[in-house]
Enzyme design. Structure first.
Site, PDB file in Angstrom:
ATOM      1  N   TYR A 453       0.875  -1.177   0.000  1.00  0.00           N
ATOM      2  CA  TYR A 453       0.000   0.000   0.000  1.00  0.00           C
ATOM      3  C   TYR A 453       0.911   1.225   0.000  1.00  0.00           C
ATOM      4  CZ  TYR A 453      -3.908  -3.148   0.972  1.00  0.00           C
ATOM      5  OH  TYR A 453      -4.854  -4.140   0.904  1.00  0.00           O
TER       6      TYR A 453
HETATM    7  P1  FDA Z   1       3.077  -2.471 -10.421  1.00  0.00           P
HETATM    8  O1  FDA Z   1       3.306  -3.036 -11.761  1.00  0.00           O
HETATM    9  O2  FDA Z   1       2.582  -1.056 -10.331  1.00  0.00           O
HETATM   10  O3  FDA Z   1       4.379  -2.662  -9.539  1.00  0.00           O
HETATM   11  C1  FDA Z   1       4.472  -2.282  -8.170  1.00  0.00           C
HETATM   12  C2  FDA Z   1       5.950  -2.117  -7.793  1.00  0.00           C
HETATM   13  O4  FDA Z   1       6.662  -3.335  -8.009  1.00  0.00           O
HETATM   14  C3  FDA Z   1       6.691  -1.071  -8.614  1.00  0.00           C
HETATM   15  O5  FDA Z   1       7.713  -0.510  -7.823  1.00  0.00           O
HETATM   16  C4  FDA Z   1       7.287  -1.892  -9.735  1.00  0.00           C
HETATM   17  O6  FDA Z   1       8.400  -1.281 -10.359  1.00  0.00           O
HETATM   18  C5  FDA Z   1       7.680  -3.165  -9.013  1.00  0.00           C
HETATM   19  N1  FDA Z   1       7.629  -4.335  -9.892  1.00  0.00           N
HETATM   20  C6  FDA Z   1       6.547  -4.777 -10.593  1.00  0.00           C
HETATM   21  N2  FDA Z   1       6.855  -5.890 -11.261  1.00  0.00           N
HETATM   22  C7  FDA Z   1       8.151  -6.173 -10.996  1.00  0.00           C
HETATM   23  C8  FDA Z   1       9.032  -7.210 -11.422  1.00  0.00           C
HETATM   24  N3  FDA Z   1       8.603  -8.159 -12.231  1.00  0.00           N
HETATM   25  N4  FDA Z   1      10.313  -7.193 -10.993  1.00  0.00           N
HETATM   26  C9  FDA Z   1      10.729  -6.212 -10.157  1.00  0.00           C
HETATM   27  N5  FDA Z   1       9.942  -5.205  -9.714  1.00  0.00           N
HETATM   28  C10 FDA Z   1       8.656  -5.181 -10.139  1.00  0.00           C
HETATM   29  N6  FDA Z   1      -2.456  -5.950  -1.913  1.00  0.00           N
HETATM   30  C11 FDA Z   1      -2.660  -7.027  -1.106  1.00  0.00           C
HETATM   31  O7  FDA Z   1      -1.730  -7.493  -0.454  1.00  0.00           O
HETATM   32  N7  FDA Z   1      -3.888  -7.601  -1.046  1.00  0.00           N
HETATM   33  C12 FDA Z   1      -4.941  -7.158  -1.772  1.00  0.00           C
HETATM   34  O8  FDA Z   1      -6.024  -7.711  -1.681  1.00  0.00           O
HETATM   35  C13 FDA Z   1      -4.739  -6.038  -2.630  1.00  0.00           C
HETATM   36  N8  FDA Z   1      -5.751  -5.532  -3.374  1.00  0.00           N
HETATM   37  C14 FDA Z   1      -5.538  -4.466  -4.221  1.00  0.00           C
HETATM   38  C15 FDA Z   1      -6.592  -3.953  -4.984  1.00  0.00           C
HETATM   39  C16 FDA Z   1      -6.388  -2.859  -5.831  1.00  0.00           C
HETATM   40  C17 FDA Z   1      -7.533  -2.340  -6.664  1.00  0.00           C
HETATM   41  C18 FDA Z   1      -5.101  -2.249  -5.885  1.00  0.00           C
HETATM   42  C19 FDA Z   1      -4.866  -1.054  -6.761  1.00  0.00           C
HETATM   43  C20 FDA Z   1      -4.067  -2.751  -5.119  1.00  0.00           C
HETATM   44  C21 FDA Z   1      -4.258  -3.852  -4.277  1.00  0.00           C
HETATM   45  N9  FDA Z   1      -3.232  -4.367  -3.492  1.00  0.00           N
HETATM   46  C22 FDA Z   1      -3.461  -5.454  -2.683  1.00  0.00           C
HETATM   47  C23 FDA Z   1      -1.896  -3.762  -3.532  1.00  0.00           C
HETATM   48  C24 FDA Z   1      -0.995  -4.515  -4.504  1.00  0.00           C
HETATM   49  O9  FDA Z   1      -0.521  -5.691  -3.881  1.00  0.00           O
HETATM   50  C25 FDA Z   1       0.225  -3.652  -4.878  1.00  0.00           C
HETATM   51  O10 FDA Z   1      -0.191  -2.463  -5.469  1.00  0.00           O
HETATM   52  C26 FDA Z   1       1.181  -4.418  -5.796  1.00  0.00           C
HETATM   53  O11 FDA Z   1       2.476  -3.886  -5.684  1.00  0.00           O
HETATM   54  C27 FDA Z   1       0.716  -4.368  -7.225  1.00  0.00           C
HETATM   55  O12 FDA Z   1       1.504  -5.134  -8.067  1.00  0.00           O
HETATM   56  P2  FDA Z   1       1.472  -4.798  -9.639  1.00  0.00           P
HETATM   57  O13 FDA Z   1       2.408  -5.704 -10.312  1.00  0.00           O
HETATM   58  O14 FDA Z   1       0.054  -4.738 -10.102  1.00  0.00           O
HETATM   59  O15 FDA Z   1       1.979  -3.295  -9.615  1.00  0.00           O
END
Ligand code: FDA
Length: 513
Positions: A453
């Protein structure tokens, strides 16, 4: 021009120029904006002027390796994006010249039901993972987050919790192996990266260490029948007493029961006025016949009866919980989990806190006064109970340190659609006021927070130039407590020149630190 040289470098390094040229988007490419916008989840950042020079959407490992090498050579930062759900947009917004490495094409999932494991690539979503597991087995699941569109890459590397947390811990607690590409462009598995780096990427945030391409996970057993319910109680319906009891028992219940409590202002049609409503959203790993007596014994104040409950499969429970976010019925076929663009909730700002002891009644009343503020569109607190497996795992097992001693975790969010800076400021001010108000009731020294978060209010690095360990500790101890030093040691070893950095990346250590 930097980005032209960078693109030329990509082509020079590529064995097969054609294959990489199809996945490189510069600002003059007609698809640039649609690729950029595709997974911008928080519309607070959808019109940001801080756009990438280039977006690369790799189809294979070599595209990532080349992007890492050429970005360093031409002075561009990399922001890796998996699902784009970062609360502060760090995967696609930066105040420095940068490239987005968007993993949306790397979403392969291979489930091995017999051995109860799976390999999942970082660009897949939670919905795709859950769906794939359910296609292979009705009695295996995985303990990760609730919203189907969340990306694997960010989520696993930051922890990841959902309705199986009290029984099985976090997503990051259930990872067996991973493939990462480091700053030198080397592809490493667990054995090759070593236990320190493997430890760091399970909760320390992936972005500081390299690009994680895929994860091997341990699937967990789930019964063929589980029970879900969502019960709503307003202040007029005795919510106060129920909330107080929830705070006392939710972390102590049988670890097969997880009852999340959501709190918000609602317009009660029954009472024709604004009131506070608590929603109790729950999953039980078992049938309703077993749940009802358990609840009658431990939490009679909730008044749960059979007709409040739905018996379903584990994948049915995932659809039910996800529906709470998208406002559908919760009875859809599991294919609904494959829809990558189902929610675009608006602009939002989130924060988090950890609770050691129940909030007293006066504290709750003050909280409700803040929620009544009619100048904000929507504000909500979600309380997730700890205990169970979360208390058994040691604070240093992985970088996520918030374990025994915490009774629950609070997620605050404010969401708005109104345009303009004034509206943004008004909603940001409100959630900051709420956070300040909560200080006496939550953990302190450090005031713990959850990296998934992401909240830049808790402290940031100097994005241009060096940030020392002491300065970074301001935010680092909140996310990782005593694990922060080890994270910095790992960072110093694997990325000594601090190439992989952002506003909250792990700092490298100087000799004397
Ligand atoms: P994103 O792609 O934006 O990456 C997030 C971060 O990780 C960035 O710093 C990125 O550079 C880095 N990153 C991404 N992929 C990478 C990779 N392959 N290698 C290295 N670094 C990488 N959390 C939770 O624990 N339980 C829940 O139920 C929810 N529910 C939820 C609902 C909604 C609507 C949202 C917007 C968010 C959540 N979250 C959550 C939070 C969620 O776990 C958090 O935002 C994650 O980091 C999202 O991962 P993404 O890959 O989608 O994000």
């Amino acid at each position: 021009d930097t980005h032209e040289k960078f693109v030329q470098c990509l082509y020079n390094y590529s064995h097969n120029t054609n294959s990489i040229s199809n996945v490189v988007y510069t600002q003059t490419n007609s698809s640039y904006s649609s690729v950029l916008d595709l997974t911008i989840q928080n519309l607070r950042f959808s019109n940001s002027s801080l756009k990438p020079h280039v977006i690369v959407t790799p189809l294979q490992i070599s595209h990532i390796q080349t992007t890492i090498i050429c970005s360093q050579r031409h002075g561009l930062q990399i922001r890796t994006r998996s699902g784009g759900h970062d609360y502060e947009g760090l995967s696609y917004v930066a105040g420095v010249p940068f490239v987005i490495l968007d993993l949306l094409n790397l979403r392969q999932i291979t489930v091995d039901a017999e051995n109860q494991t799976a390999w999942v690539q970082s660009g897949a979503t939670l919905g795709e993972l859950y769906y794939s597991i359910s296609q292979k087995s009705k009695t295996l699941g995985f303990p990760a987050g609730v919203c189907a569109t969340v990306g694997i890459g960010g989520h696993f590397s930051g922890g990841g919790y959902g309705f199986l947390m009290r029984k099985y811990g976090l997503a990051a607690d259930n990872i067996l192996d991973a493939h990462i590409i480091d700053v030198n462009g080397n592809l490493l598995d667990r054995k090759a990266m070593g236990e320190d780096l493997f430890w760091a990427i399970r909760g320390g945030g992936g972005a500081s260490f390299g690009v994680i391409v895929a994860w091997k996970i341990k699937l967990v057993p789930v019964p063929s029948t589980v029970t879900v319910f969502r019960l709503e109680r307003t202040l007029e319906e005795n919510a106060t007493e129920i909330i107080q009891k929830w705070q006392l028992v939710a972390n102590k219940l049988d670890e097969r029961i997880m009852i999340r409590m959501d709190m918000a202002r609602v317009n009660s049609s029954q009472h024709g006025k604004l009131t506070i409503q608590a929603s109790f959203v729950s999953m039980f790993l078992g049938g309703v016949e077993e749940l009802i007596p358990l609840m009658r014994k431990s939490f009679p104040e909730l008044g749960l009866v059979r007709k409040d409950c739905n018996e379903t499969s584990w994948i049915g429970s995932v659809v039910f919980m996800n529906a709470g976010l998208i406002g559908s019925t919760g009875n859809e076929a599991p294919e609904v989990l494959l829809n990558r663009t189902q929610i675009r909730s608006g602009k939002y700002k989130g924060k988090s806190d950890y609770v050691r002891k129940p909030i007293p009644i006066d504290g709750l009343r003050g909280l409700w006064r803040l929620l009544y503020d009619d100048k904000i569109e929507y504000g909500q607190l979600q309380f997730a109970p700890y205990g169970g497996r979360m208390s058994d795992i040691s604070e240093s097992e992985i970088p996520f340190s918030h374990r025994s001693g915490y009774i629950n975790h609070i997620h605050y969010v404010v969401v708005w659609g109104e345009e303009g800076n004034e509206a943004t400021q008004r909603h940001m001010d409100w959630i900051r006021r709420l956070y300040k108000y909560m200080e006496p009731y939550v953990s302190s020294s450090p005031r713990a927070a959850y990296i998934n978060y992401r909240d830049l209010d808790v402290g940031v690095n100097n994005n241009n130039g060096y940030t020392n360990y002491t300065q970074a500790s301001i935010w680092g101890f909140k996310y990782f407590n005593n694990n922060f030093k080890r994270l910095a040691r790992v960072k110093t070893k694997v990325d000594p020149h601090n190439f992989f950095r952002n506003e909250q990346s792990i700092p490298t250590l100087q000799k004397e630190e």
